[in-house]
Design a protein around this motif. Structure first.
Motif, PDB file in Angstrom:
ATOM      1  N   ALA A 193      38.985  47.324  46.080  1.00 47.75           N
ATOM      2  CA  ALA A 193      38.273  46.547  45.191  1.00 47.75           C
ATOM      3  C   ALA A 193      39.230  45.672  44.254  1.00 47.75           C
ATOM      4  CB  ALA A 193      37.289  47.187  44.277  1.00 47.75           C
ATOM      5  N   ILE A 194      38.953  44.402  44.359  1.00 45.24           N
ATOM      6  CA  ILE A 194      40.108  43.507  43.514  1.00 45.24           C
ATOM      7  C   ILE A 194      39.116  42.526  42.886  1.00 45.24           C
ATOM      8  CG2 ILE A 194      41.696  41.750  43.802  1.00 45.24           C
ATOM      9  CD1 ILE A 194      42.664  43.118  46.540  1.00 45.24           C
ATOM     10  N   TRP A 195      39.599  42.220  41.376  1.00 45.14           N
ATOM     11  CA  TRP A 195      38.961  41.108  40.697  1.00 45.14           C
ATOM     12  C   TRP A 195      40.094  40.189  40.270  1.00 45.14           C
ATOM     13  CZ3 TRP A 195      37.762  46.227  39.976  1.00 45.14           C
ATOM     14  CH2 TRP A 195      38.775  46.759  38.801  1.00 45.14           C
ATOM     15  N   ASN A 196      39.815  38.840  39.893  1.00 43.82           N
ATOM     16  CA  ASN A 196      40.646  37.806  39.451  1.00 43.82           C
ATOM     17  C   ASN A 196      39.946  36.852  38.436  1.00 43.82           C
ATOM     18  OD1 ASN A 196      43.109  38.626  41.271  1.00 43.82           O
ATOM     19  ND2 ASN A 196      41.437  38.376  42.447  1.00 43.82           N
ATOM     20  N   SER A 197      40.587  36.615  37.507  1.00 42.61           N
ATOM     21  CA  SER A 197      39.849  35.440  36.618  1.00 42.61           C
ATOM     22  C   SER A 197      40.229  34.289  37.326  1.00 42.61           C
ATOM     23  CB  SER A 197      40.431  35.677  34.891  1.00 42.61           C
ATOM     24  OG  SER A 197      40.018  36.884  34.556  1.00 42.61           O
ATOM     25  N   THR A 198      39.423  33.168  36.951  1.00 43.82           N
ATOM     26  CA  THR A 198      39.497  31.829  37.424  1.00 43.82           C
ATOM     27  C   THR A 198      39.887  30.776  36.448  1.00 43.82           C
ATOM     28  OG1 THR A 198      37.448  31.176  37.779  1.00 43.82           O
ATOM     29  CG2 THR A 198      38.326  32.707  39.534  1.00 43.82           C
ATOM     30  N   PRO A 199      40.077  29.665  36.602  1.00 40.67           N
ATOM     31  CA  PRO A 199      40.160  28.654  35.607  1.00 40.67           C
ATOM     32  C   PRO A 199      38.979  28.449  35.014  1.00 40.67           C
ATOM     33  CG  PRO A 199      41.240  27.738  37.564  1.00 40.67           C
ATOM     34  CD  PRO A 199      40.747  29.126  37.963  1.00 40.67           C
ATOM     35  N   ASN A 200      37.769  28.853  35.476  1.00 42.79           N
ATOM     36  CA  ASN A 200      36.418  28.604  35.046  1.00 42.79           C
ATOM     37  C   ASN A 200      35.885  29.851  34.480  1.00 42.79           C
ATOM     38  OD1 ASN A 200      36.170  25.880  36.104  1.00 42.79           O
ATOM     39  ND2 ASN A 200      36.064  26.506  38.076  1.00 42.79           N
ATOM     40  N   TYR A 201      36.124  31.007  34.855  1.00 42.56           N
ATOM     41  CA  TYR A 201      35.449  32.470  34.608  1.00 42.56           C
ATOM     42  C   TYR A 201      36.385  33.290  34.363  1.00 42.56           C
ATOM     43  CZ  TYR A 201      30.908  30.626  36.254  1.00 42.56           C
ATOM     44  OH  TYR A 201      29.882  30.224  36.234  1.00 42.56           O
ATOM     45  N   GLN A 202      36.369  34.223  33.031  1.00 41.92           N
ATOM     46  CA  GLN A 202      37.033  35.323  32.805  1.00 41.92           C
ATOM     47  C   GLN A 202      36.134  36.545  33.357  1.00 41.92           C
ATOM     48  OE1 GLN A 202      37.776  36.026  28.638  1.00 41.92           O
ATOM     49  NE2 GLN A 202      38.111  38.104  29.078  1.00 41.92           N
ATOM     50  N   VAL A 203      36.730  37.524  34.050  1.00 42.59           N
ATOM     51  CA  VAL A 203      36.121  38.640  34.635  1.00 42.59           C
ATOM     52  C   VAL A 203      36.281  39.936  33.613  1.00 42.59           C
ATOM     53  CG1 VAL A 203      36.116  40.051  36.541  1.00 42.59           C
ATOM     54  CG2 VAL A 203      36.802  38.019  37.015  1.00 42.59           C
ATOM     55  N   ILE A 204      34.921  40.419  33.404  1.00 49.53           N
ATOM     56  CA  ILE A 204      34.971  41.503  32.550  1.00 49.53           C
ATOM     57  C   ILE A 204      34.827  42.659  33.412  1.00 49.53           C
ATOM     58  CG2 ILE A 204      33.783  42.533  30.567  1.00 49.53           C
ATOM     59  CD1 ILE A 204      33.095  39.642  29.615  1.00 49.53           C
ATOM     60  N   ALA A 205      35.661  43.322  33.890  1.00 48.68           N
ATOM     61  CA  ALA A 205      35.514  44.629  34.909  1.00 48.68           C
ATOM     62  C   ALA A 205      35.299  45.869  34.057  1.00 48.68           C
ATOM     63  CB  ALA A 205      36.827  44.502  35.601  1.00 48.68           C
ATOM     64  N   ASP A 206      35.498  45.978  32.738  1.00 51.92           N
ATOM     65  CA  ASP A 206      35.138  47.291  32.077  1.00 51.92           C
ATOM     66  C   ASP A 206      33.972  47.443  31.694  1.00 51.92           C
ATOM     67  OD1 ASP A 206      35.635  45.488  30.229  1.00 51.92           O
ATOM     68  OD2 ASP A 206      37.124  46.365  29.044  1.00 51.92           O
ATOM     69  N   ASN A 207      32.996  46.686  32.047  1.00 47.49           N
ATOM     70  CA  ASN A 207      31.408  47.253  31.674  1.00 47.49           C
ATOM     71  C   ASN A 207      30.908  48.094  32.383  1.00 47.49           C
ATOM     72  OD1 ASN A 207      28.798  46.328  30.275  1.00 47.49           O
ATOM     73  ND2 ASN A 207      28.350  45.364  32.436  1.00 47.49           N
TER      74      ASN A 207
END
Length: 244
Positions: free
Chosen positions: A179-193
């Motif tokens: 599992a991998i997640w990355n923030s982008t110029p448009n979105y911040q990923v909130i993975a600890d929810n």
């Protein structure tokens, strides 16, 4: 004699009044034809582009009865040329334009392409399917970001299929459990929810909830797409209310 000489000299120095002679019929005919062809009466030696000339006429040059300064004419001409260039660039930028699309997913991408390029709408695409190695993968794709960093010609033409990558907002390989997640110029990923992934749109700081059991959030919609190309596709559309 002296007084008479002064009067004659004064009359010679006085400016003469010029009387305009009536135009002959041939001149009147030419004048009417000239008025009917406003494109030919614009400032400058010649306007070779008929379309440009007509646009200049629409901008107010016709029938005003006033002389247009050269710099004003050049400014309006330049503005029209810039608008034309922008229109041509926009048409070239839309890689979905002119494509004969049959699948619902590609049609959905095409409908959203222009608004995602312009920033009016930000779409997040969830895709679940098997990759070229037969492994099931899924993930969330920032459509606007991928449009800027990748040529979608191969997808709209059917040469390749759009699939999640490890560089996208989220990527999960169901076989390797990576599992991998990355923030982008448009979105911040909130993975600890604790209830799952959340995406915060950076422009207006609104939260996009991709949980199918929850509401997607303010100014956001969730649209499942029936497609023959993938196991599952869902598109989330977010409209930013913040002025740019």
């Amino acid at each position: 004699h002296t007084r008479a000489a002064e009067l004659r000299l004064s009359a010679q120095r006085r400016p003469r009044r010029l009387l305009a002679a009536p135009l002959p019929k041939s001149s009147l005919s030419e004048l009417r034809g000239w008025i009917r062809r406003p494109a030919e009466t614009l400032p400058g030696a010649a306007v070779q582009d008929e379309g440009l000339a007509r646009q200049l006429v629409e901008l107010g040059y016709r029938g005003t009865g006033e002389v247009v300064k050269r710099e004003d004419f050049e400014a309006r001409k330049a503005a029209i040329e810039i608008a034309r260039l922008a229109e041509r660039t926009q048409k070239k930028t839309l890689t979905s334009a002119g494509k004969d699309l049959h699948d619902n997913f590609l049609k959905a991408l095409a409908v959203r392409e222009e608004d995602n390029r312009s920033g009016k709408v930000s779409s997040v695409i969830f895709i679940r399917d098997k990759n070229s190695h037969g492994q099931e993968v899924s993930g969330y794709i920032d459509y606007a970001h991928r449009l800027k960093t990748e040529d979608f010609e191969v997808y709209f033409s059917g040469k390749k299929r759009l699939l999640p990558r490890p560089t996208d907002m989220s990527f999960y390989n169901w076989d390797s459990h990576i599992a991998i997640w990355n923030s982008t110029p448009n979105y911040q990923v909130i993975a600890d929810n604790p209830e799952g992934l959340l995406f915060k749109y950076k422009r207006d700081r609104k939260i996009l909830n991709v949980d199918p059991k929850a509401q997607p959030g303010d100014n956001s919609t969730r649209s499942p797409i029936l497609t023959e190309l993938y196991t599952q596709v869902v598109i989330f559309d977010h409209v930013s209310r913040r002025k740019t």
